[in-house]
Write a protein that holds these residues in place. Structure first.
Motif, mmCIF file in Angstrom:
data_model
loop_
_atom_site.group_PDB
_atom_site.id
_atom_site.type_symbol
_atom_site.label_atom_id
_atom_site.label_comp_id
_atom_site.label_asym_id
_atom_site.label_seq_id
_atom_site.Cartn_x
_atom_site.Cartn_y
_atom_site.Cartn_z
ATOM 1 N N ARG A 226 0.830 -1.217 0.000
ATOM 2 C CA ARG A 226 0.000 0.000 0.000
ATOM 3 C C ARG A 226 0.859 1.258 0.000
ATOM 4 N NH1 ARG A 226 -3.110 -3.022 3.810
ATOM 5 N NH2 ARG A 226 -2.049 -1.944 5.526
ATOM 6 N N ASN A 227 1.998 1.199 0.674
ATOM 7 C CA ASN A 227 2.874 2.362 0.797
ATOM 8 C C ASN A 227 3.903 2.458 -0.329
ATOM 9 O OD1 ASN A 227 1.584 3.073 3.202
ATOM 10 N ND2 ASN A 227 2.998 1.855 4.448
ATOM 11 N N LYS A 228 3.736 1.604 -1.358
ATOM 12 C CA LYS A 228 4.624 1.608 -2.525
ATOM 13 C C LYS A 228 6.085 1.367 -2.138
ATOM 14 C CE LYS A 228 1.544 4.759 -5.029
ATOM 15 N NZ LYS A 228 0.843 3.645 -5.701
ATOM 16 N N GLU A 229 6.287 0.417 -1.215
ATOM 17 C CA GLU A 229 7.625 0.061 -0.763
ATOM 18 C C GLU A 229 8.087 -1.278 -1.346
ATOM 19 O OE1 GLU A 229 7.263 2.300 3.580
ATOM 20 O OE2 GLU A 229 7.014 0.119 3.447
ATOM 21 N N LEU A 230 7.363 -1.749 -2.363
ATOM 22 C CA LEU A 230 7.737 -2.977 -3.050
ATOM 23 C C LEU A 230 8.105 -2.656 -4.495
ATOM 24 C CD1 LEU A 230 4.916 -5.411 -1.832
ATOM 25 C CD2 LEU A 230 7.120 -4.930 -0.740
ATOM 26 N N LYS A 231 9.004 -3.439 -5.038
ATOM 27 C CA LYS A 231 9.461 -3.249 -6.412
ATOM 28 C C LYS A 231 8.984 -4.407 -7.283
ATOM 29 C CE LYS A 231 13.715 -3.053 -9.173
ATOM 30 N NZ LYS A 231 15.210 -3.112 -9.112
ATOM 31 N N LYS A 232 8.373 -4.085 -8.409
ATOM 32 C CA LYS A 232 7.941 -5.135 -9.332
ATOM 33 C C LYS A 232 9.162 -5.752 -10.001
ATOM 34 C CE LYS A 232 5.120 -5.912 -13.468
ATOM 35 N NZ LYS A 232 4.171 -5.302 -14.433
ATOM 36 N N VAL A 233 9.258 -7.083 -9.939
ATOM 37 C CA VAL A 233 10.430 -7.771 -10.486
ATOM 38 C C VAL A 233 10.091 -8.674 -11.674
ATOM 39 C CG1 VAL A 233 11.786 -7.677 -8.379
ATOM 40 C CG2 VAL A 233 10.204 -9.581 -8.720
ATOM 41 N N SER A 234 8.830 -9.064 -11.809
ATOM 42 C CA SER A 234 8.464 -9.938 -12.921
ATOM 43 C C SER A 234 6.948 -10.015 -13.050
ATOM 44 C CB SER A 234 9.034 -11.351 -12.717
ATOM 45 O OG SER A 234 8.429 -11.983 -11.598
ATOM 46 N N GLU A 235 6.526 -10.710 -14.100
ATOM 47 C CA GLU A 235 5.111 -11.006 -14.301
ATOM 48 C C GLU A 235 4.943 -12.512 -14.414
ATOM 49 O OE1 GLU A 235 3.535 -8.871 -17.609
ATOM 50 O OE2 GLU A 235 4.015 -6.891 -16.762
ATOM 51 N N ILE A 236 3.864 -13.012 -13.833
ATOM 52 C CA ILE A 236 3.546 -14.444 -13.889
ATOM 53 C C ILE A 236 2.325 -14.594 -14.781
ATOM 54 C CG2 ILE A 236 3.082 -16.513 -12.543
ATOM 55 C CD1 ILE A 236 5.696 -15.117 -11.765
ATOM 56 N N ASN A 237 2.532 -15.054 -16.013
ATOM 57 C CA ASN A 237 1.454 -15.157 -16.985
ATOM 58 C C ASN A 237 1.294 -16.594 -17.461
ATOM 59 O OD1 ASN A 237 1.085 -12.282 -17.018
ATOM 60 N ND2 ASN A 237 2.837 -12.109 -18.389
ATOM 61 N N LEU A 238 0.081 -17.109 -17.392
ATOM 62 C CA LEU A 238 -0.236 -18.430 -17.927
ATOM 63 C C LEU A 238 -0.913 -18.251 -19.278
ATOM 64 C CD1 LEU A 238 -1.682 -20.225 -14.757
ATOM 65 C CD2 LEU A 238 0.701 -19.993 -15.487
ATOM 66 N N GLU A 239 -0.441 -18.970 -20.277
ATOM 67 C CA GLU A 239 -0.961 -18.813 -21.631
ATOM 68 C C GLU A 239 -1.449 -20.150 -22.171
ATOM 69 O OE1 GLU A 239 2.729 -17.292 -23.256
ATOM 70 O OE2 GLU A 239 1.898 -15.248 -23.295
ATOM 71 N N ALA A 240 -2.315 -20.048 -23.183
ATOM 72 C CA ALA A 240 -2.825 -21.245 -23.884
ATOM 73 C C ALA A 240 -3.375 -22.284 -22.912
ATOM 74 C CB ALA A 240 -1.724 -21.848 -24.761
ATOM 75 N N ILE A 241 -4.236 -21.857 -22.010
ATOM 76 C CA ILE A 241 -4.787 -22.753 -20.983
ATOM 77 C C ILE A 241 -5.840 -23.679 -21.589
ATOM 78 C CG2 ILE A 241 -6.034 -22.857 -18.796
ATOM 79 C CD1 ILE A 241 -4.929 -20.027 -18.231
ATOM 80 N N GLU A 242 -5.721 -24.961 -21.280
ATOM 81 C CA GLU A 242 -6.703 -25.949 -21.711
ATOM 82 C C GLU A 242 -7.088 -26.798 -20.499
ATOM 83 O OE1 GLU A 242 -5.309 -28.300 -24.964
ATOM 84 O OE2 GLU A 242 -4.484 -26.572 -26.047
ATOM 85 N N VAL A 243 -8.370 -27.096 -20.374
ATOM 86 C CA VAL A 243 -8.856 -27.893 -19.244
ATOM 87 C C VAL A 243 -9.814 -28.968 -19.738
ATOM 88 C CG1 VAL A 243 -10.148 -27.881 -17.082
ATOM 89 C CG2 VAL A 243 -8.652 -25.945 -17.645
ATOM 90 N N GLU A 244 -9.596 -30.171 -19.261
ATOM 91 C CA GLU A 244 -10.556 -31.271 -19.485
ATOM 92 C C GLU A 244 -10.918 -31.833 -18.115
ATOM 93 O OE1 GLU A 244 -10.942 -35.741 -21.464
ATOM 94 O OE2 GLU A 244 -9.067 -34.602 -21.667
ATOM 95 N N LEU A 245 -12.211 -31.745 -17.784
ATOM 96 C CA LEU A 245 -12.654 -32.293 -16.509
ATOM 97 C C LEU A 245 -12.820 -33.815 -16.641
ATOM 98 C CD1 LEU A 245 -15.330 -29.594 -15.533
ATOM 99 C CD2 LEU A 245 -12.912 -29.705 -14.906
#
Length: 247
Positions: A226-245
């Motif tokens: 909240r106080n902007k005391e953290l630094k963004k270091v990366s992004e976690i992105n999931l792509e091409a998601i497929e699901v079979e129940l």
């Protein structure tokens, strides 16, 4: 008018008591339901993360988690973690792996799959749940839960500690943080930036942050965000998601 005031006070107390009566276990159960994670236990899930393809097949307690990629010299590598252990394949042939590398390799696979389907996994026998004081982030009220793991069944990194911020209205995880001990240790804080519903299961992408200074305490890392005391270091992105129940 006085009767109305009494009624309002009664409802306010009742609602407050209802919130207080929710246990950490009940909150996790609701989160599992509202995110669709209760379906993960019997599903085949595939996605791409940072050029590697991940596949998870779980059915009635039996699981196979894999990571597949190509090396610089075009060798096809597939690493598999299952109930029976860890195996590595090169061009579809099983190859020996030095014992000292197996734990790290298995943990690397498990970590990606673990985060990909949260909150699935938070009801395993090794999980120890604790409800902390509620908090507010960006004007939204959150339950704050601490998750630890017992040594038996908690894996190689059972000493790691996790925090989850779960919306009081949505019962969805919007933020999480973890304190880890490998590679010198550290802390990370993740904020959900996108969500993708596939076959009724919520998958999310995160912005990944770390503290700017070592003085930041893990249990107040949300205040640091909240106080902007953290630094963004990366992004976690999931792509091409497929699901079979699987039923």
């Amino acid at each position: 008018m006085k009767q109305f005031a009494y009624l309002f006070l009664f409802l306010l107390i009742a609602c407050s008591k209802k919130e207080q009566d929710l246990t950490a276990q009940q909150i996790i159960d609701k989160t599992m339901h509202y995110s669709g994670a209760d379906q993960v236990a019997n599903a085949a899930i595939k996605f791409r993360f940072r050029t590697k393809e991940y596949t998870a097949v779980r059915k009635q307690g039996v699981f196979e988690l894999s990571k597949q990629y190509f090396t610089a010299d075009s060798l096809k590598v597939k690493e598999v973690l299952s109930n029976t252990g860890y195996t590595r394949f090169i061009n579809n042939n099983a190859v020996p792996v030095v014992d000292s590398l197996i734990a790290d390799s298995a943990n690397a696979i498990n970590s990606v799959h673990y985060f990909s389907v949260l909150p699935f996994g938070l009801n395993s026998a090794a999980v120890q749940k604790k409800l902390l004081k509620s908090t507010r982030i960006k004007g939204k009220e959150y339950y704050k839960l601490e998750i630890r793991f017992s040594e038996q069944g908690g894996g190689e990194d059972f000493e790691d500690v996790f925090l989850y911020w779960i919306g009081k209205e949505s019962f969805l995880i919007d933020y999480l943080a973890y304190s880890y001990h490998t590679n010198g240790g550290g802390m990370r804080f993740r904020a959900v930036k996108n969500q993708n519903w596939t076959a009724g299961i919520r998958f999310v992408d995160y912005d990944n942050y770390k503290p700017m200074t070592p003085s930041i305490k893990f249990n107040t890392i949300d205040a640091a965000f909240r106080n902007k005391e953290l630094k963004k270091v990366s992004e976690i992105n999931l792509e091409a998601i497929e699901v079979e129940l699987l039923f």
